[in-house]
Motif scaffolding. Structure first.
Motif, PDB file in Angstrom:
ATOM      1  N   LEU A  44      41.773  46.542  57.367  1.00  8.79           N
ATOM      2  CA  LEU A  44      40.779  46.371  57.252  1.00  8.79           C
ATOM      3  C   LEU A  44      40.743  47.782  56.877  1.00  8.79           C
ATOM      4  O   LEU A  44      39.941  48.667  56.092  1.00  8.79           O
ATOM      5  N   GLN A  45      42.104  48.320  56.893  1.00  4.41           N
ATOM      6  CA  GLN A  45      42.770  49.769  56.398  1.00  4.41           C
ATOM      7  C   GLN A  45      42.856  49.670  55.711  1.00  4.41           C
ATOM      8  O   GLN A  45      43.830  50.861  54.898  1.00  4.41           O
ATOM      9  N   VAL A  46      44.007  48.822  54.699  1.00 10.44           N
ATOM     10  CA  VAL A  46      43.722  48.767  53.742  1.00 10.44           C
ATOM     11  C   VAL A  46      43.327  48.360  52.064  1.00 10.44           C
ATOM     12  O   VAL A  46      42.579  47.525  52.628  1.00 10.44           O
ATOM     13  N   PRO A  47      42.915  49.493  51.694  1.00 10.11           N
ATOM     14  CA  PRO A  47      41.422  49.175  50.665  1.00 10.11           C
ATOM     15  C   PRO A  47      41.694  48.405  49.901  1.00 10.11           C
ATOM     16  O   PRO A  47      41.290  47.873  49.550  1.00 10.11           O
ATOM     17  N   PHE A  48      42.960  48.469  49.004  1.00  8.47           N
ATOM     18  CA  PHE A  48      43.411  47.078  47.854  1.00  8.47           C
ATOM     19  C   PHE A  48      42.884  46.026  48.810  1.00  8.47           C
ATOM     20  O   PHE A  48      42.688  45.129  47.688  1.00  8.47           O
ATOM     21  N   ILE A  49      43.596  45.849  50.351  1.00  6.35           N
ATOM     22  CA  ILE A  49      43.742  44.091  50.254  1.00  6.35           C
ATOM     23  C   ILE A  49      42.022  43.796  50.696  1.00  6.35           C
ATOM     24  O   ILE A  49      41.241  43.197  50.167  1.00  6.35           O
ATOM     25  N   VAL A  50      40.703  45.324  51.322  1.00  3.32           N
ATOM     26  CA  VAL A  50      39.095  44.900  51.334  1.00  3.32           C
ATOM     27  C   VAL A  50      38.536  44.771  49.948  1.00  3.32           C
ATOM     28  O   VAL A  50      37.985  43.762  50.055  1.00  3.32           O
ATOM     29  N   ASN A  51      38.727  45.849  49.390  1.00  2.00           N
ATOM     30  CA  ASN A  51      38.691  45.693  47.633  1.00  2.00           C
ATOM     31  C   ASN A  51      38.628  44.109  47.173  1.00  2.00           C
ATOM     32  O   ASN A  51      37.654  43.199  46.069  1.00  2.00           O
ATOM     33  N   THR A  52      40.200  44.185  46.878  1.00  2.00           N
ATOM     34  CA  THR A  52      40.489  42.088  46.401  1.00  2.00           C
ATOM     35  C   THR A  52      39.611  41.118  46.863  1.00  2.00           C
ATOM     36  O   THR A  52      38.212  40.523  46.351  1.00  2.00           O
ATOM     37  N   LEU A  53      39.307  40.851  48.506  1.00  2.00           N
ATOM     38  CA  LEU A  53      38.623  40.545  48.941  1.00  2.00           C
ATOM     39  C   LEU A  53      36.933  40.342  48.814  1.00  2.00           C
ATOM     40  O   LEU A  53      36.757  39.304  48.743  1.00  2.00           O
ATOM     41  N   LEU A  54      37.031  41.829  48.945  1.00  2.00           N
ATOM     42  CA  LEU A  54      35.107  41.883  48.703  1.00  2.00           C
ATOM     43  C   LEU A  54      34.432  40.920  47.107  1.00  2.00           C
ATOM     44  O   LEU A  54      33.384  40.326  47.533  1.00  2.00           O
ATOM     45  N   SER A  55      36.238  41.536  46.071  1.00  2.00           N
ATOM     46  CA  SER A  55      35.025  40.715  44.230  1.00  2.00           C
ATOM     47  C   SER A  55      35.339  39.362  44.621  1.00  2.00           C
ATOM     48  O   SER A  55      34.570  38.506  43.806  1.00  2.00           O
ATOM     49  N   PHE A  56      36.015  38.343  46.000  1.00  2.00           N
ATOM     50  CA  PHE A  56      35.970  37.217  45.954  1.00  2.00           C
ATOM     51  C   PHE A  56      34.763  36.666  46.083  1.00  2.00           C
ATOM     52  O   PHE A  56      34.667  35.540  46.573  1.00  2.00           O
ATOM     53  N   THR A  57      34.097  37.601  47.110  1.00  2.00           N
ATOM     54  CA  THR A  57      32.559  36.792  47.154  1.00  2.00           C
ATOM     55  C   THR A  57      32.012  36.939  46.352  1.00  2.00           C
ATOM     56  O   THR A  57      30.440  36.042  46.606  1.00  2.00           O
ATOM     57  N   GLN A  58      31.656  37.015  45.119  1.00  2.00           N
ATOM     58  CA  GLN A  58      30.736  37.338  44.166  1.00  2.00           C
ATOM     59  C   GLN A  58      31.133  35.544  43.091  1.00  2.00           C
ATOM     60  O   GLN A  58      31.942  35.859  42.763  1.00  2.00           O
ATOM     61  N   GLY A  59      30.155  35.239  43.117  1.00  2.00           N
ATOM     62  CA  GLY A  59      29.897  34.000  42.536  1.00  2.00           C
ATOM     63  C   GLY A  59      30.963  32.541  42.887  1.00  2.00           C
ATOM     64  O   GLY A  59      31.233  32.733  44.389  1.00  2.00           O
ATOM     65  N   TYR A  60      31.391  32.286  41.651  1.00  2.00           N
ATOM     66  CA  TYR A  60      32.487  31.175  41.819  1.00  2.00           C
ATOM     67  C   TYR A  60      33.257  31.705  42.888  1.00  2.00           C
ATOM     68  O   TYR A  60      34.716  30.436  43.033  1.00  2.00           O
ATOM     69  N   LEU A  61      34.091  32.950  42.877  1.00  2.00           N
ATOM     70  CA  LEU A  61      34.787  33.345  42.730  1.00  2.00           C
ATOM     71  C   LEU A  61      35.435  33.004  44.272  1.00  2.00           C
ATOM     72  O   LEU A  61      36.463  33.021  45.198  1.00  2.00           O
ATOM     73  N   TRP A  62      34.036  32.729  45.108  1.00  2.00           N
ATOM     74  CA  TRP A  62      34.261  32.827  46.550  1.00  2.00           C
ATOM     75  C   TRP A  62      34.980  31.036  47.340  1.00  2.00           C
ATOM     76  O   TRP A  62      35.579  30.713  47.799  1.00  2.00           O
ATOM     77  N   LEU A  63      34.715  30.009  46.104  1.00  2.00           N
ATOM     78  CA  LEU A  63      34.954  28.891  45.864  1.00  2.00           C
ATOM     79  C   LEU A  63      36.272  29.332  45.552  1.00  2.00           C
ATOM     80  O   LEU A  63      37.313  28.620  46.583  1.00  2.00           O
ATOM     81  N   VAL A  64      37.020  30.225  44.903  1.00  2.00           N
ATOM     82  CA  VAL A  64      38.356  30.002  44.773  1.00  2.00           C
ATOM     83  C   VAL A  64      39.012  30.271  46.089  1.00  2.00           C
ATOM     84  O   VAL A  64      40.387  30.693  46.358  1.00  2.00           O
ATOM     85  N   LEU A  65      38.474  31.415  46.795  1.00  2.00           N
ATOM     86  CA  LEU A  65      39.461  32.253  47.430  1.00  2.00           C
ATOM     87  C   LEU A  65      39.325  30.812  49.083  1.00  2.00           C
ATOM     88  O   LEU A  65      40.196  30.418  49.387  1.00  2.00           O
ATOM     89  N   ILE A  66      37.460  30.030  49.270  1.00  2.00           N
ATOM     90  CA  ILE A  66      37.644  28.779  50.354  1.00  2.00           C
ATOM     91  C   ILE A  66      39.265  28.103  49.326  1.00  2.00           C
ATOM     92  O   ILE A  66      39.857  27.608  50.642  1.00  2.00           O
TER      93      ILE A  66
END
Length: 231
Positions: A44-66
């Motif tokens: 949570l202290q690393v912006p790159f990790i947070v921003n990347t994972l937040l982007s995966f919550t949009q639309g079909y990308l969430w299925l990719v993350l899961i």
């Protein structure tokens, strides 16, 4: 390397061996929670990790993350079940914890930034209390929870199908789905707690801990979603 061959399952072992097994198993569950907290704090202290994972919550990308998490889980569980190398078991367990920590990043980021840490602490306390209560019930109750295996299997298949359908058709799963998933997670804890004595030998406490940790994290995820829905 593991120094001794695998013995019979825990249920067939002596009282002393059972006590040692459960001590190690729940010690490793507690250790897994601690490692999860440390990793989550770092991520949570690393912006790159947070921003990347937040982007995966949009639309079909969430299925990719899961899907990625499910792949990591499969590999981790295979490694944890290794019957030769203890280090490989620990590596599998650690890999699984890393996967869980990454999966939780988007939700914990949203919770902390929009509601502070109060909701997080409340959800963690409720989850811990439920886990302890369910563990006590599984150990003290004379009920045989083996009948829950088919129910849990069907329940998780339906849940996964509902999640995928929600992503495809764009509908919200809502509060009742979270409550249903909490019930499934609770059932999983009851079943896993009672059945580990039949599934593992006395020196397989690492994979046993991974199974319990998995159910605990699932419960925490949906308890947290329930608390988030109040705000």
């Amino acid at each position: 390397m593991i120094s001794q061959e695998y013995k019979e399952v825990v249920a067939m072992s002596t009282s002393e061996e059972k006590a040692t097994f459960y001590k190690h198993t729940y010690g490793h569950v507690a250790g897994g929670v601690l490692v999860f907290m440390i990793l989550e704090t770092i991520f949570l202290q690393v912006p790159f990790i947070v921003n990347t994972l937040l982007s995966f919550t949009q639309g079909y990308l969430w299925l990719v993350l899961i899907g990625g998490f499910m792949g990591i889980s499969w590999v981790a569980q295979k490694m944890a079940m290794d019957e030769v190398s203890r280090p490989k078991q620990y590596l599998g367990y650690f890999l699984y914890i890393v996967g869980q920590a990454l999966l939780f990043v988007p939700m914990l980021y949203i919770v902390i930034n929009y509601t502070g840490t109060i909701v997080l602490k409340q959800a963690a306390a409720v989850t811990g209390a439920l886990f302890i209560a369910l563990t006590a019930i599984a150990f003290m109750s004379k009920v045989d929870f083996s009948f829950m295996k088919k129910i849990l299997t069907i329940g998780f298949i339906l849940a996964l199908g509902t999640i995928v359908a929600g992503m495809i058709f764009g509908f919200s799963l809502g509060l009742w789905f979270s409550i249903a998933m909490c019930l499934l997670a609770a059932g999983s804890i009851l079943y896993e707690t009672q059945q580990i004595q039949y599934q593992y030998s006395t020196n397989q406490y690492v994979p046993a801990a991974l199974g319990l940790f998995s159910s605990l994290m699932l419960l925490f995820w949906y308890v947290l979603r329930i608390f988030m829905s109040r705000d």
